[in-house]
Scaffold this motif. Structure first.
Motif, PDB file in Angstrom:
ATOM      1  N   TYR A 176       0.871  -1.175   0.000  1.00 30.24           N
ATOM      2  CA  TYR A 176       0.000   0.000   0.000  1.00 30.24           C
ATOM      3  C   TYR A 176       0.908   1.226   0.000  1.00 30.24           C
ATOM      4  CZ  TYR A 176      -4.208   2.750   0.639  1.00 30.24           C
ATOM      5  OH  TYR A 176      -5.249   3.622   0.428  1.00 30.24           O
ATOM      6  N   VAL A 177       1.224   1.711  -1.203  1.00 31.25           N
ATOM      7  CA  VAL A 177       2.181   2.810  -1.416  1.00 31.25           C
ATOM      8  C   VAL A 177       3.523   2.416  -0.798  1.00 31.25           C
ATOM      9  CG1 VAL A 177       2.499   5.303  -1.420  1.00 31.25           C
ATOM     10  CG2 VAL A 177       0.197   4.368  -1.283  1.00 31.25           C
ATOM     11  N   ASP A 178       3.952   3.089   0.282  1.00 29.18           N
ATOM     12  CA  ASP A 178       5.260   2.769   0.871  1.00 29.18           C
ATOM     13  C   ASP A 178       5.186   1.672   1.929  1.00 29.18           C
ATOM     14  OD1 ASP A 178       3.807   4.420   2.549  1.00 29.18           O
ATOM     15  OD2 ASP A 178       5.574   5.386   3.405  1.00 29.18           O
ATOM     16  N   ASP A 179       3.993   1.333   2.399  1.00 28.11           N
ATOM     17  CA  ASP A 179       3.852   0.273   3.404  1.00 28.11           C
ATOM     18  C   ASP A 179       3.956  -1.090   2.721  1.00 28.11           C
ATOM     19  OD1 ASP A 179       3.364   1.643   5.951  1.00 28.11           O
ATOM     20  OD2 ASP A 179       1.556   2.389   4.976  1.00 28.11           O
ATOM     21  N   THR A 180       4.865  -1.923   3.213  1.00 31.06           N
ATOM     22  CA  THR A 180       5.117  -3.225   2.593  1.00 31.06           C
ATOM     23  C   THR A 180       5.234  -4.300   3.653  1.00 31.06           C
ATOM     24  OG1 THR A 180       6.363  -2.130   0.820  1.00 31.06           O
ATOM     25  CG2 THR A 180       6.604  -4.517   1.029  1.00 31.06           C
ATOM     26  N   ASP A 181       4.430  -5.348   3.531  1.00 34.92           N
ATOM     27  CA  ASP A 181       4.537  -6.535   4.374  1.00 34.92           C
ATOM     28  C   ASP A 181       4.869  -7.719   3.469  1.00 34.92           C
ATOM     29  OD1 ASP A 181       3.619  -5.735   7.193  1.00 34.92           O
ATOM     30  OD2 ASP A 181       1.998  -4.948   5.948  1.00 34.92           O
ATOM     31  N   LEU A 182       6.029  -8.325   3.670  1.00 40.87           N
ATOM     32  CA  LEU A 182       6.451  -9.489   2.896  1.00 40.87           C
ATOM     33  C   LEU A 182       6.043 -10.747   3.648  1.00 40.87           C
ATOM     34  CD1 LEU A 182      10.035  -8.221   1.983  1.00 40.87           C
ATOM     35  CD2 LEU A 182       7.957  -8.030   0.604  1.00 40.87           C
ATOM     36  N   LEU A 183       5.361 -11.670   2.982  1.00 46.17           N
ATOM     37  CA  LEU A 183       4.786 -12.851   3.625  1.00 46.17           C
ATOM     38  C   LEU A 183       5.574 -14.099   3.240  1.00 46.17           C
ATOM     39  CD1 LEU A 183       1.030 -12.073   2.863  1.00 46.17           C
ATOM     40  CD2 LEU A 183       2.413 -11.289   4.806  1.00 46.17           C
ATOM     41  N   TYR A 184       5.825 -14.964   4.237  1.00 44.74           N
ATOM     42  CA  TYR A 184       6.628 -16.171   3.992  1.00 44.74           C
ATOM     43  C   TYR A 184       6.084 -17.348   4.777  1.00 44.74           C
ATOM     44  CZ  TYR A 184       9.943 -12.601   2.469  1.00 44.74           C
ATOM     45  OH  TYR A 184      10.524 -11.532   1.842  1.00 44.74           O
ATOM     46  N   ARG A 185       6.358 -18.552   4.255  1.00 43.94           N
ATOM     47  CA  ARG A 185       6.173 -19.787   5.012  1.00 43.94           C
ATOM     48  C   ARG A 185       7.408 -20.657   4.786  1.00 43.94           C
ATOM     49  NH1 ARG A 185       2.303 -21.973   0.886  1.00 43.94           N
ATOM     50  NH2 ARG A 185       0.647 -21.031   2.105  1.00 43.94           N
ATOM     51  N   ILE A 186       7.631 -21.570   5.693  1.00 43.94           N
ATOM     52  CA  ILE A 186       8.803 -22.432   5.596  1.00 43.94           C
ATOM     53  C   ILE A 186       8.707 -23.276   4.322  1.00 43.94           C
ATOM     54  CG2 ILE A 186       7.802 -24.326   6.937  1.00 43.94           C
ATOM     55  CD1 ILE A 186      10.574 -24.568   8.317  1.00 43.94           C
ATOM     56  N   ALA A 187       9.820 -23.369   3.585  1.00 40.67           N
ATOM     57  CA  ALA A 187       9.811 -24.064   2.294  1.00 40.67           C
ATOM     58  C   ALA A 187       9.672 -25.571   2.466  1.00 40.67           C
ATOM     59  CB  ALA A 187      11.077 -23.735   1.515  1.00 40.67           C
ATOM     60  N   GLN A 188      10.314 -26.136   3.481  1.00 36.93           N
ATOM     61  CA  GLN A 188      10.239 -27.569   3.761  1.00 36.93           C
ATOM     62  C   GLN A 188      10.030 -27.752   5.259  1.00 36.93           C
ATOM     63  OE1 GLN A 188      13.876 -29.248   2.262  1.00 36.93           O
ATOM     64  NE2 GLN A 188      13.310 -28.947   0.117  1.00 36.93           N
ATOM     65  N   LEU A 189       9.126 -28.647   5.614  1.00 35.47           N
ATOM     66  CA  LEU A 189       8.746 -28.783   7.018  1.00 35.47           C
ATOM     67  C   LEU A 189       9.890 -29.278   7.897  1.00 35.47           C
ATOM     68  CD1 LEU A 189       5.161 -30.308   6.659  1.00 35.47           C
ATOM     69  CD2 LEU A 189       5.814 -27.924   7.012  1.00 35.47           C
ATOM     70  N   ASP A 190      10.902 -29.931   7.318  1.00 30.71           N
ATOM     71  CA  ASP A 190      12.004 -30.449   8.128  1.00 30.71           C
ATOM     72  C   ASP A 190      13.188 -29.487   8.198  1.00 30.71           C
ATOM     73  OD1 ASP A 190      12.726 -30.676   5.496  1.00 30.71           O
ATOM     74  OD2 ASP A 190      13.526 -32.724   5.662  1.00 30.71           O
ATOM     75  N   MET A 191      13.008 -28.250   7.740  1.00 27.17           N
ATOM     76  CA  MET A 191      14.092 -27.269   7.798  1.00 27.17           C
ATOM     77  C   MET A 191      14.358 -26.850   9.239  1.00 27.17           C
ATOM     78  SD  MET A 191      13.135 -24.817   4.527  1.00 27.17           S
ATOM     79  CE  MET A 191      14.514 -23.691   4.794  1.00 27.17           C
ATOM     80  N   THR A 192      15.613 -26.569   9.541  1.00 29.07           N
ATOM     81  CA  THR A 192      15.973 -26.039  10.860  1.00 29.07           C
ATOM     82  C   THR A 192      15.615 -24.556  10.927  1.00 29.07           C
ATOM     83  OG1 THR A 192      18.212 -25.441  10.187  1.00 29.07           O
ATOM     84  CG2 THR A 192      17.863 -27.693  11.002  1.00 29.07           C
ATOM     85  N   ASP A 193      15.665 -24.010  12.140  1.00 28.26           N
ATOM     86  CA  ASP A 193      15.375 -22.582  12.300  1.00 28.26           C
ATOM     87  C   ASP A 193      16.344 -21.742  11.488  1.00 28.26           C
ATOM     88  OD1 ASP A 193      13.520 -23.515  14.075  1.00 28.26           O
ATOM     89  OD2 ASP A 193      14.655 -22.954  15.876  1.00 28.26           O
ATOM     90  N   GLU A 194      17.603 -22.106  11.515  1.00 30.44           N
ATOM     91  CA  GLU A 194      18.622 -21.343  10.792  1.00 30.44           C
ATOM     92  C   GLU A 194      18.388 -21.413   9.289  1.00 30.44           C
ATOM     93  OE1 GLU A 194      19.189 -23.476  13.196  1.00 30.44           O
ATOM     94  OE2 GLU A 194      19.760 -22.051  14.788  1.00 30.44           O
ATOM     95  N   GLU A 195      17.966 -22.571   8.794  1.00 33.59           N
ATOM     96  CA  GLU A 195      17.702 -22.704   7.364  1.00 33.59           C
ATOM     97  C   GLU A 195      16.491 -21.868   6.948  1.00 33.59           C
ATOM     98  OE1 GLU A 195      19.388 -27.242   6.519  1.00 33.59           O
ATOM     99  OE2 GLU A 195      17.304 -26.930   7.170  1.00 33.59           O
ATOM    100  N   PHE A 196      15.481 -21.801   7.812  1.00 28.62           N
ATOM    101  CA  PHE A 196      14.309 -20.981   7.513  1.00 28.62           C
ATOM    102  C   PHE A 196      14.686 -19.502   7.481  1.00 28.62           C
ATOM    103  CE2 PHE A 196       9.874 -19.513   9.063  1.00 28.62           C
ATOM    104  CZ  PHE A 196       9.521 -19.184   7.762  1.00 28.62           C
ATOM    105  N   VAL A 197      15.482 -19.064   8.442  1.00 27.66           N
ATOM    106  CA  VAL A 197      15.923 -17.665   8.454  1.00 27.66           C
ATOM    107  C   VAL A 197      16.775 -17.373   7.219  1.00 27.66           C
ATOM    108  CG1 VAL A 197      17.282 -15.933   9.685  1.00 27.66           C
ATOM    109  CG2 VAL A 197      15.785 -17.484  10.955  1.00 27.66           C
TER     110      VAL A 197
END
Length: 309
Positions: free
Chosen positions: A191-212
């Motif tokens: 919405y103009v300059d307001d931006t929310d980027l949406l994500y979900r984990i690519a693979q359910l067995d990914m570690t926290d570090e891999e998701f980040v």
């Protein structure tokens, strides 16, 4: 606040000649945007358009949180607001965007020639400056012009190119309706300059570090697209949420901030450096598009804000 010095917030507001500004309104705000709407050129992520409001964007973001929280899927949301969005647009990108929306090249030349050749006088509490400042052919002014009726539709066209390129890089989410089996895709809330980027984990067995790491690649891609268009991300208004579920005796529990303090997400800056943005807790309400919300969707922050009024 009275007495506060915020030089970085000064903006040049153009007092355009009335006939010229009306012509830009007809060409870009009316004809171009109507054609873009009729031909389906505007992406679903774009909420600064006819028939939509900021509340629609907020609803989609909360829907994103509710869906993944209900399904117990690790997910994230990055608030990456643009800085000086109208003032920073590169004219090569703007011209490409306007032409891709079907605007005649003469109309594009008319707008850009006006923007690049304007002279500005500074008006402050001390009066009006005697000398004007302007650009030259070697280094013309950029931006879409505050106060110009072509600015909102022009930035809409530029942000459309950005979000389409971003989705082609693979940063798109698909949602499948349970009853109708209809598939909807949504990568961000714009919405103009307001931006929310949406994500979900690519693979359910990914570690926290891999998701980040997945998030960091996607955020970098978005920031580089913004920089290529002439803009930058405003660090002071940027933050992120990440919801990670721990399963104890079969019960899914979202992890809280103290146990995630080691996670870091950075935003590339125009000078080549990276800056860290703060991580918010699961039920911490942050204001975006005029509404306080959080991944927990408790509604407490918005209710408190209403009570204060």
């Amino acid at each position: 606040e009275f007495g506060a010095d915020r030089i970085e917030k000064l903006r040049a507001i153009g007092l355009w000649e009335a006939d010229a500004n009306f012509s830009f309104k007809v060409l870009f705000a009316h004809r171009m945007m109507r054609r873009a709407d009729e031909q389906g050129l505007l992406p679903h992520e774009q909420f600064a358009r006819r028939g939509r409001t900021p509340n629609d964007g907020t609803l989609c973001k909360i829907w994103h949180w509710d869906y993944h929280r209900t399904m117990h899927i690790n997910h994230a949301c990055v608030e990456a607001d643009l800085g000086d969005c109208y003032d920073a647009v590169n004219h090569l990108v703007l011209a490409t965007a306007l032409r891709s929306f079907g605007v005649h090249e003469n109309s594009v030349k008319l707008l850009l020639s006006c923007l690049q050749s304007m002279s500005f006088y500074l008006r402050s509490g001390f009066g009006i400056s005697e000398d004007a400042f302007s650009a030259d052919n070697a280094l013309p002014f950029m931006g879409v012009g505050q106060g110009c009726t072509a600015a909102p539709p022009g930035f809409n066209a530029v942000s459309t190119l950005m979000i389409n390129a971003y989705k082609k890089m693979g940063h798109d989410l698909e949602f499948r309706a349970g009853w109708s089996d209809v598939v909807a895709s949504l990568a961000a809330i714009l919405y103009v300059d307001d931006t929310d980027l949406l994500y979900r984990i690519a693979q359910l067995d990914m570690t926290d570090e891999e998701f980040v790491a997945q998030l960091q690649v996607a955020v970098n891609d978005w920031v580089y697209l913004v920089q290529a268009s002439g803009g930058h991300i405003k660090r002071a208004k940027s933050f992120w949420y990440i919801t990670l579920f721990d399963f104890v005796n079969g019960v899914a529990t979202p992890r809280r901030l103290p146990s995630m303090s080691s996670l870091r997400l950075t935003i590339p800056q125009p000078g080549g450096t990276d800056v860290t943005i703060p991580l918010q807790d699961f039920d911490h309400s942050s204001k975006s598009l005029g509404v306080y919300s959080s991944p927990s969707n408790s509604g407490v922050g918005q209710v408190d804000a209403i009570k204060e009024k």
